[in-house]
Every structure is written in C-alpha cells, then in structure tokens.
Design an enzyme around this catalytic site. Sequence first.
Site: not given
Lengths: 324, 428
Positions: A60, A129
């Site tokens: 990322e 998450h």
Amino acid sequence: MPVITYRQALNDAFAEELTRDENVFLMGEEVAQYNGAYKVTEGLWERFGSKRVIDTPISEAAFLGLCVGAAMMGLRPVVELMFWSFAYVGFDQIINNAGCIRYMSGGLINVPMVIRGPANGGTNVGATHSHTPENFLANTPGLKVVCPATPYDAKGLMISSIRDNDTVCFMENTLLYGDLGEVPEGAYTIPLGVAEVKREGIDVSLIAHGRAVLTCLAAAEILSAEHGVEAEVVDLRSIRPLDEETILNSVAKTHRAVLVDENKPFCGVSSQIAALLAEHAFDDLDAPILRVTALDAPAIYSMPLEKLQLPDAQAVVAKVLSSF
Amino acid sequence: MPRTLSLPSKTKKTAAKKAARPVASKVAAKKAILQATLKAIPKATSKTAPKSAKVPVKAVTKAKSVAPEKVTLTASSKAEFSKSPFNSSLKPAQKINFLREMLRIRRFEQQALKYYNQGIMGGFLHLYNGQESVAVGTASLMNGHDEIITAYRDHGHALAVGMGMNECMAELFGKGTGCSKGKGGSMHFFAPDKHYWGGHGIVAGQTPLGLGLAFAIKYKKDKGCAVAFLGDGAVNQGVFSECLNMAALMELPIVFVIENNGYSMGTSLERSSAIRHSLASRAEGFDVDWSLCSGFDLYELRASLGEAMEKARTRYRPHVLEVATYRYYGHSVADANAKKYRSPEEIELYKTERDPITLWQNQLLAENVITQVGIDKIDAEAKAEAAAAAEFGIASPWPPEESIFEGIYHEVDHKTEAGQTGRFFFSE
Ligand SMILES: Cc1ncc(C[n+]2csc(CCOP(=O)(O)OP(=O)(O)O)c2C)c(N)n1
Ligand SMILES: [Mg+2]
C-alpha cells in the site's frame, strides 16, 4: 431510469471516466485480472487493458505513493484500497504526501487522485478490517472526504471526485455494494460539499453520512408511523468540504439535532457537527445535541455484539424520543 | 557493539592479492572490488577510515564482469571515466560550469549557516557540504524529460537544477518570496518546471513518489527517466523495499541513488544496516540492477549514473546506484553531537583528500581547462551571489497572514465551481 447496484454505479463511473480521459487509470490489489476483491472494477481490465487497469503487489505505501507521484505529473489515478483499514500502512503517503505537498510547494503542485475502497464495520471481520477513518482524513487540510450512501450518489460523487483537482478519499461500504437504486445512464456529477435532505421533516434533524443515512431513513419511518414524529434526514455526502448551510438550515427548522455516525464518537465526524451546532445553532436548539455513534471500543468480532456496536434504527428512535 | 561488516580489517593486507585473482561469481566480484579499493585509504588514517560501503569504488554493472585489478582509484581508471561516453565530449565550458555549480551550492549553504547560527533563520538546516558533486553531476545528465526527487537534504539538488539562490534563501528565512512562499522551509523545496519534485521531510517517503514520476513518464511515453535520491539510513524504511519490487515488476524507468554519506544522524552505517556487500546489492533480490560508485569524482559519477539513466530511459530497467560521499557538518546544524559519533580526523580526511570540489578543481587545472585565477573568480562570484541572496532573503517581507489558507486546495485557489461548494477550512 435503470435500477442498478451501488457497485455497478461505481463501475459505470469508472468506465465513463476511463473513456473520457486518457489520464485516468485504476490501480490496486486485485482490481484488474481478479475483477476486484468486491467486484467493483469487474470487467474493466478486459475492456480497458493493462495500461489503464493495473494490479499491484500488496504494498500500500508504495502504490499509494506511486499514485501521488503520478498525480503530481498530471495523471489521474483512482487507487483502490481493498479496505480503508489498510490505509494505515500507507498513511504517510496519504497524509504527508497527498495531503501536504501542495501546501509545502507554495501551491506549485496539485495531486488530483482518488483513493477509494470500503470503510465500514458490521461485517463480522474484527477490528483490523472494520475501520472508518473519515475523521482522521478529514482532519488533514488538503484532503477531501466523500461518503456516498446510495447508488445514485456513488456514481455522481465518484465522477466529480475523479475530475476534482485535489485528492479525494472516497469511502464506500461493503454492506451497500449490493443495494439497488435508480441511476441515470451516462455521466453526471454531484458537487462535493453539497449535502442532501433525503427526507423532509419538521420535528428533528437526523444528520448522518454513509450507511448511517439509511439507518436514519429507517428510523424516520418508525418515528413517523409509531410516534408521530417527523424526522428530517440530512445526508452529508461529503465530510470535507462540509455543507454547513444545509445542516444549519435543517436545525433552524426542526430545533432538534440527533447525529448518527458509524464513526467512533471521540473526535469523530459527529464531534465536528456537534461543535458546529453548538457554535452556530445554539439559539435554534430546543434540546441538547444528541449522538448515536459506534460504541467507543475496537470493532468486536462476535456477531450479536457487533450489531450492538453500530447504530441501528431502534437506537436512533430511542435517542430521538429521549430528546422530547 | 557495532557489528562487523563483511570486511574485517585483516583482509586489507591481502586485498590486493585477492583482487588479482579471477572471481567466479558476480557477487564475489563485487566483494573483491570492495576489498581492493581499501588500498586507496591511506595507512595512517586507516583506523578512522570508513568501512566497505563508504569507500569509493568503481561502478560495476551486472551485465559485465569487471576485472578486479582495474577498480582501484588509479590514475588510469580515472582517465577511463573521463573517456566514458558521458564525459568524453564534454566541452571546457561545461566542465567549468560544473565547478561553478558546486561552488554556488557550497557558498550558498555557508551563507545560510552564518545566519542560522546567528539565530535569524529557523527550522532545520541539513547541509549538503561535501556531497555537492552528486547533485551537480545528476543535474548535468538530465535531458529535459527526466524528473528528480530527493529527501530533506535538498538545497544542492535545487540549485543544481536551476532554482535561484534568492528564492531558496528566502524560503530558508520563511519569507513570502521563498520558492514555497515560506510554507515549506529548508526540507521542502520544489520546482516542477525544472523537473524537481522536492524536497521531502519523511525519511524514504519520497521513494514511492519517484516511482510515480517514472510511472507517469512511461505512461505518457516520454523520453526520460526518474532519479530518486535517498540516504544510507533511508534504505531501511520498508517502503523502499516495496519500491524496488514494484520498479522491477512494472519495469519503470527509475534510478534510485543512495547517497551513502556513512551516517544517518548519529548512527553509522555499521550500526544501522545489516549488509552483505553494499546497500545497493539489496536490489539483487528484486532483480533490479545495481552498482557502486565514488561520488567524489564527477567523471566517475557522471559515467556511472549516466549509464544507469540511459538504461532506464531506453530499456525501462530500474537501477540502484550507491554513491560513496560524505557530509562535513552534522546531520543538521542543530546536531549537537556532530563531532561525537565520528572522529575529527575522519572529517578532516575527507575534507582534505576527498573533497569533490577540490578534486574537480585539480582535475580542471591538470587538464588546463582553467587557471587558479579563473577558479578564484568563479568562487568570488558564488560568494557574492550567496551574500546577495541572503540580503534578499532578509529584506523580503513575511508572507501575508491570509496566505495561511492558500495553497491547500487547488479548486479553492482557482476559485472553480468545485472550490465554492461547502466549507473547506475549519479555523474558527
Ligand atoms: C520517518 C522518519 N523517521 C525519522 C526521521 C528523522 N530523521 C531525519 S533524517 C534522519 C537520518 C537519515 O539519514 P540518511 O537516510 O542516511 O540521510 P542523510 O541525512 O545522511 O542525508 C532521521 C532519523 C524522519 N525525518 N522521518
Ligand atoms: Mg546518510
């Protein structure tokens, strides 16, 4: 008007913009050959090819930074985070680079990119998450933050975000991807910074963004049917820029505000709205500003408790009734 | 205790012998090269001399195997660099110009240091003194389509690409006439019109931006490459490894230049990096080409970097070039320990034996390209220019208060429709 899913509405927005502007490209983990972890980019790699729709390794920081660099050079990256929760490993690139480079260069550079992906809890996947970082990002002058609640808004806001000359953090919701709604064919835009009154009412203003808007709409139906309370539902649609006018106009009409927010309460989006109302709507208010937010703990895994952790219609109804 | 590098001091004695031996693998070749170059360190100073990765070594590329005996800093190898295709056609005026650019950077920074020490300049001030050849050599290789980006030790790169001393000095003073209108400071100089993308304060944070520059070059089918600089400390940031992987995977036209000055703040290379042969050789695991070169000699730097840049431009092959260099001052001027983590003798050694400006002057004198009088004149001009820039900076006005809210959003600055809807700033 065609009825399509929130997911398809986003997909249509990408297709429109990929077709319209050679500089637009999509990038992210699994966005191309796998068709997207949540199938939001389905079919686009086949249609637009590997130059425009690009798979990345699980890096990322590097691919967010790559997109910032490419945007500085005039390209228009639309970069997917499989979950916004994963932004944290690339946070430096978002905050320090996308967020600050224009300022530190004295306005010489701009970073026209969209960072997008789902940001929501409620899916039984635990804390790592389930983050909703809209408040962190909106806390950075230089970034814009958009949270559409409906398919129609998702498409119009996405097209505006891609055409915007600043970095837009676009927060979707896995629980909304399958939602259906009327969406016009072809390109249209919805300006950032313009809220929408999704339901008119006179007794209380429910102010929310993202999926919480739908919670508010459900609560408003219960309030109307069972309690004779007509709630107005204000959908912020974007957090920064923020449509203060629509918020204040609504509260001036209803004299009550209940803020509904899937973000955490401490220094969350609702805190900002509460500060706004305290400063500018004090005289309009007939009751204290109330909030229904995610409970202030990391997202719990256990399903029944997780349901308790997020605002639902009953909690909103109860909170509204407590203000009378 | 500092960990021992792959080159215990004992090997120094046998280095020459080993170097003469043919080597089997490429990796072994690189090791031998490093060992051989240790000969170049004068005996008397070997105690304080830097270890392997800091010593000047000849560039090696993966493609060809280099005979180890050729790699010491002998006159013949130097001559070879001057004959490289990147140097052989240099005109005297260009060579003189390199000297001018290096002197301008040095005088600019010394002038800044003066005012910093007087307390009328704030911020951090990371001086590039000793490393000037790297920025000047790089800028001299840029073809008008190449893009560069660096970290916070960015004054040298800025001046080398053609930013003016006035705007740079004013920025250091935080003035409205500064290159970033007083909003960036020493660590954040930018000049997109000169293909210079900063100036970045977060260690290694600029490396993926460099990838993005390279990505955009390839996407637009431009004829350039990206050069991204980082320090020897920055290589240990995870994002840099991610970048190497992506550069190779996506075949991006980028050269990462590790300016290895031996220290990250007060931490020596030995204490910060687990290395096998060099920092650059970490690229091997990513199938990225790498090489080493001395940054003290402009010919060598230009030859090595020129080759890497050309390969990136024409073949989309990424490359890591580790450049041996040295900074004379502390990490920043505020570095109170500047002389504690390294010996004064070590600093002195580099200043007297490896100063890139002195070496280049000597080179030009030997080539009869310039006279001492000519050098003195250029230096005097650089000093005068720097002094005038300082005056300009001091005399310039502070940025106006309202500028605090400018340069944040493009749409707001340009008063577009998108910049008018909703509230952008939340100051009051
Ligand atoms: C993420 C991050 N961590 C720490 C710092 C503080 N810091 C600034 S420079 C530096 C040393 C970096 O050394 P190196 O990469 O060798 O570059 P040099 O200063 O030698 O040019 C440190 C620790 C920072 N700016 N950013
Ligand atoms: Mg260093």
